[in-house]
Design an enzyme around this catalytic site. Structure first.
Site, PDB file in Angstrom:
ATOM      1  N   GLU A   1      -1.622  64.136  34.009  1.00  0.00           N
ATOM      2  CA  GLU A   1      -0.391  63.600  33.414  1.00  0.00           C
ATOM      3  C   GLU A   1       0.748  64.615  33.477  1.00  0.00           C
ATOM      4  OE1 GLU A   1      -0.561  61.058  29.722  1.00  0.00           O
ATOM      5  OE2 GLU A   1       0.411  62.836  28.884  1.00  0.00           O
TER       6      GLU A   1
ATOM      7  N   HIS B   1       6.335  53.442  39.377  1.00  0.00           N
ATOM      8  CA  HIS B   1       7.647  53.026  38.882  1.00  0.00           C
ATOM      9  C   HIS B   1       7.577  51.793  37.988  1.00  0.00           C
ATOM     10  CE1 HIS B   1       8.979  56.031  41.727  1.00  0.00           C
ATOM     11  NE2 HIS B   1      10.098  56.065  41.021  1.00  0.00           N
TER      12      HIS B   1
ATOM     13  N   CYS C   1       5.356  61.034  21.958  1.00  0.00           N
ATOM     14  CA  CYS C   1       4.928  60.034  22.941  1.00  0.00           C
ATOM     15  C   CYS C   1       5.014  58.597  22.425  1.00  0.00           C
ATOM     16  CB  CYS C   1       3.522  60.331  23.454  1.00  0.00           C
ATOM     17  SG  CYS C   1       3.469  61.839  24.448  1.00  0.00           S
TER      18      CYS C   1
END
EC number: 4.1.2.50
Length: 150
Positions: free
Chosen positions: A136, A75, A25
């Site tokens: 998530e 986005h 990550c």
């Protein structure tokens, strides 16, 4: 009259990277987030009120969450502005990307704290934020409960 909890679900796509993290990550990547927003209040008992019987109109709750969270984070790519990722963020912005710089590491845990504060500020006085669940992935989520934070 009884307190009632109501929940509205939202979804949005957001990219992020965790600076200094020791796993995958640390790389820029994205998630299809799902946010469950639960509020608590007493249904309106005035039968002359157009919202009679509602704790809050789902449409009113939707507007708050869309304005504060969904329309901002959807986005976008989120970076902690207190890291060298700020250089990458500036480059992406210069290329027309939607970038958010936040004061925290953009983990689900920290995002859900941020979201709770933003939503609480916009709720009518008689409605309280009960909980948030930020999913998530299909198997990973963070939760915030008002009762844990009083």
């Amino acid at each position: 009259m009884s307190n009632i909890r109501i929940t509205k679900q939202f979804s949005f796509e957001t990219g992020h990277a965790l600076y200094g993290y020791d796993g995958k990550c640390k790389n820029v990547h994205g998630h299809s987030y799902r946010l469950d927003v639960t509020v608590i209040g007493i249904p309106i008992s005035d039968n002359t009120n157009v919202k009679f019987g509602m704790v809050i109109d789902f449409g009113d709750l939707k507007k708050i969450v869309k304005d504060e969270i969904v329309d901002v984070f959807d986005h976008a790519t989120v970076f902690n502005k207190n890291t060298p990722h700020v250089e990458l963020a500036r480059e992406l912005e210069n290329r027309g990307h939607n970038v958010l710089l936040v004061d925290y590491q953009p983990t689900s845990e920290m995002m859900v704290i941020d979201f709770a504060e933003k939503i609480k500020k916009r709720l009518p006085q008689n409605i309280k934020l009960h909980s948030l669940k930020l999913q998530e992935t299909a198997t990973s989520f963070a939760e915030w409960f008002a009762s844990d934070n009083e």
